[in-house]
Motif scaffolding. Structure first.
Motif, mmCIF file in Angstrom:
data_model
loop_
_atom_site.group_PDB
_atom_site.id
_atom_site.type_symbol
_atom_site.label_atom_id
_atom_site.label_comp_id
_atom_site.label_asym_id
_atom_site.label_seq_id
_atom_site.Cartn_x
_atom_site.Cartn_y
_atom_site.Cartn_z
ATOM 1 N N THR A 21 0.913 -1.117 0.097
ATOM 2 C CA THR A 21 0.066 0.075 -0.077
ATOM 3 C C THR A 21 0.871 1.278 -0.119
ATOM 4 N N TYR A 22 0.261 2.253 -0.523
ATOM 5 C CA TYR A 22 0.847 3.643 -0.576
ATOM 6 C C TYR A 22 -0.542 4.711 -0.176
ATOM 7 N N ARG A 23 -0.259 5.621 0.581
ATOM 8 C CA ARG A 23 -1.238 6.595 0.449
ATOM 9 C C ARG A 23 -0.663 7.951 -0.076
ATOM 10 N N VAL A 24 -1.762 8.698 -0.793
ATOM 11 C CA VAL A 24 -1.346 9.900 -1.668
ATOM 12 C C VAL A 24 -2.202 11.008 -1.184
ATOM 13 N N LEU A 25 -1.500 11.873 -0.708
ATOM 14 C CA LEU A 25 -2.417 12.956 -0.274
ATOM 15 C C LEU A 25 -2.016 14.176 -1.554
ATOM 16 N N THR A 26 -3.077 14.476 -2.274
ATOM 17 C CA THR A 26 -3.037 15.411 -3.470
ATOM 18 C C THR A 26 -2.985 16.933 -3.117
ATOM 19 N N PRO A 27 -2.901 17.801 -3.809
ATOM 20 C CA PRO A 27 -2.679 19.488 -3.473
ATOM 21 C C PRO A 27 -3.977 19.858 -2.945
ATOM 22 N N TRP A 28 -5.121 19.302 -3.593
ATOM 23 C CA TRP A 28 -6.487 19.916 -3.186
ATOM 24 C C TRP A 28 -6.673 19.223 -1.770
ATOM 25 N N ALA A 29 -6.478 17.785 -1.672
ATOM 26 C CA ALA A 29 -6.855 17.398 -0.364
ATOM 27 C C ALA A 29 -6.016 18.025 0.911
ATOM 28 N N ALA A 30 -4.762 18.148 0.494
ATOM 29 C CA ALA A 30 -3.658 18.952 1.629
ATOM 30 C C ALA A 30 -4.266 20.264 2.008
ATOM 31 N N THR A 31 -4.863 20.846 1.062
ATOM 32 C CA THR A 31 -5.603 22.174 1.309
ATOM 33 C C THR A 31 -6.656 21.909 2.391
ATOM 34 N N ARG A 32 -7.568 21.013 2.346
ATOM 35 C CA ARG A 32 -8.570 20.610 3.167
ATOM 36 C C ARG A 32 -8.046 20.162 4.564
ATOM 37 N N GLY B 2 1.112 21.197 -8.159
ATOM 38 C CA GLY B 2 1.147 20.167 -8.671
ATOM 39 C C GLY B 2 1.945 19.026 -8.008
ATOM 40 N N MET B 3 2.178 19.157 -6.580
ATOM 41 C CA MET B 3 2.849 18.253 -5.759
ATOM 42 C C MET B 3 1.768 17.146 -4.955
ATOM 43 N N VAL B 4 2.152 16.064 -4.763
ATOM 44 C CA VAL B 4 1.620 15.258 -4.056
ATOM 45 C C VAL B 4 2.415 14.564 -2.982
ATOM 46 N N GLU B 5 1.966 14.060 -1.879
ATOM 47 C CA GLU B 5 2.939 13.557 -0.750
ATOM 48 C C GLU B 5 2.509 12.081 -0.614
ATOM 49 N N LEU B 6 3.496 11.365 -0.720
ATOM 50 C CA LEU B 6 3.295 9.904 -0.704
ATOM 51 C C LEU B 6 3.756 9.383 0.663
ATOM 52 N N MET C 200 -0.184 10.136 -11.765
ATOM 53 C CA MET C 200 0.458 11.629 -11.722
ATOM 54 C C MET C 200 0.090 12.139 -13.113
ATOM 55 N N GLN C 201 0.450 11.268 -14.238
ATOM 56 C CA GLN C 201 0.025 12.111 -15.507
ATOM 57 C C GLN C 201 -1.467 12.220 -15.862
ATOM 58 N N ARG C 202 -2.086 11.297 -15.525
ATOM 59 C CA ARG C 202 -3.778 11.664 -15.716
ATOM 60 C C ARG C 202 -4.047 12.865 -14.949
ATOM 61 N N ASN C 203 -3.580 13.211 -13.819
ATOM 62 C CA ASN C 203 -4.043 14.449 -13.066
ATOM 63 C C ASN C 203 -3.234 15.528 -13.312
ATOM 64 N N ALA C 204 -2.064 15.573 -14.090
ATOM 65 C CA ALA C 204 -1.366 16.639 -14.570
ATOM 66 C C ALA C 204 -0.574 17.140 -13.438
ATOM 67 N N LEU C 205 0.016 16.202 -12.660
ATOM 68 C CA LEU C 205 0.676 16.267 -11.547
ATOM 69 C C LEU C 205 2.383 16.074 -11.846
ATOM 70 N N HIS C 206 3.172 16.629 -11.208
ATOM 71 C CA HIS C 206 4.662 16.723 -11.634
ATOM 72 C C HIS C 206 5.712 16.192 -10.523
ATOM 73 N N THR C 207 5.312 16.683 -9.391
ATOM 74 C CA THR C 207 6.243 16.244 -8.133
ATOM 75 C C THR C 207 5.763 15.295 -7.007
ATOM 76 N N MET C 208 6.536 14.380 -6.502
ATOM 77 C CA MET C 208 6.167 13.700 -5.468
ATOM 78 C C MET C 208 7.176 13.978 -4.132
ATOM 79 N N ILE C 209 6.597 13.974 -2.978
ATOM 80 C CA ILE C 209 7.478 14.260 -2.054
ATOM 81 C C ILE C 209 7.037 13.320 -0.719
ATOM 82 N N GLY C 210 7.925 12.977 0.242
ATOM 83 C CA GLY C 210 7.814 12.161 1.178
ATOM 84 C C GLY C 210 8.956 12.042 2.162
#
Length: 266
Positions: A94-105, A126-130, A156-166
């Protein structure tokens, strides 16, 4: 705990990169609370039972589950044994992914609690957190992590995201000497440019530790580095998990050609 509606148009993704016995696996995004709970049980097995973590889960978390306040905002990616109409598959990665929109919430990223991420502000849209990545011990020699990464690349490609951090964790049962030595090695070879460097809120006391051990990066960190990841700064100490957490960033634009073909299809 209610599972929120996905923040992005998530669909099931089955990886063609599974081989031999792994052909009986499927890679999916959790859509229901029971699927998230299955991931949390695997996380508890790995982080608490195997690694000795002692996190404090939110009130209402079932016994034998690893959970925190960010889970309800995250998308949860699962590798599981293939299910049938009557029997759900067993989650083995498993991985969990926090998108930019969800991080704002959520009011920020999990990494914000461990690091000052001010210098990454321009990337956040354009950054998600793994996070919370783990694989069942019985499946660590196979391609489970590669299947997860392939699904993440498609996402990442489907949602036009470019960077992953964790945060990549290094165990501290030795007191932190291995983690300090690993940081000293990686800062010489994989340190991000100054404009992306971050500072730990609770630093690992590197200056008090042996930084001259010859150590090898854990397999997951080694895999990230092969994919072009950079270390963003010195490790933080996570007392709940008794780990030293290295902040890592991986940008799709930095993927070497062989990994672009494997994970992005071009």
């Amino acid at each position: 705990m209610e599972l929120p509606r996905p923040t992005l148009p998530i669909t099931a993704f089955e990886s063609p990169r599974l081989h031999r016995s792994e052909a009986d696996l499927e890679v999916v995004w959790a859509r229901h609370l029971d699927e998230v709970r299955a991931a949390q049980r695997l996380r508890h097995q790995v982080f608490v039972e195997e690694m000795g973590a002692r996190p404090a889960p939110p009130a209402g978390t079932p016994e034998g589950h690893d959970a925190d306040v960010f889970d309800r905002f995250c998308e949860h990616l699962l590798v599981r044994t293939r299910s049938d109409d009557r029997t759900p598959g067993r989650v083995i990665g498993t991985y969990r992914v926090l998108t930019p929109w969800a991080a704002t919430r959520a009011g920020g990223l999990y990494s914000d609690t461990e690091f000052d991420l001010t210098r990454l502000r321009a990337l956040r849209s354009g950054m998600v957190e793994l996070g919370r990545s783990c694989v069942d011990p019985e499946w660590r020699q196979g391609g489970v992590i590669m299947a997860l990464w392939a699904a993440l690349g498609e996402f990442m490609q489907r949602n036009a995201l470019h960077t992953m951090i964790g945060c990549a964790s290094v165990g501290m049962r030795d007191g932190g000497h291995v983690a300090a030595s690993l940081w000293q090695q990686l800062r010489a070879t994989h340190l991000a440019p100054l404009e992306y460097q971050v500072r730990p809120r609770l630093p690992l006391p590197v200056e008090q530790l042996d930084t001259h051990l010859r150590v090898e990066a854990p397999p997951l960190i080694k895999g990230y580095l092969r994919c072009g990841a950079k270390v963003l700064g010195p490790p933080a100490w996570d007392p709940d998990f008794n780990t030293a957490d290295l902040p890592l960033m991986m940008r799709l634009a930095d993927l070497p050609a062989r990994y672009r073909r494997h994970f992005l299809g071009h």
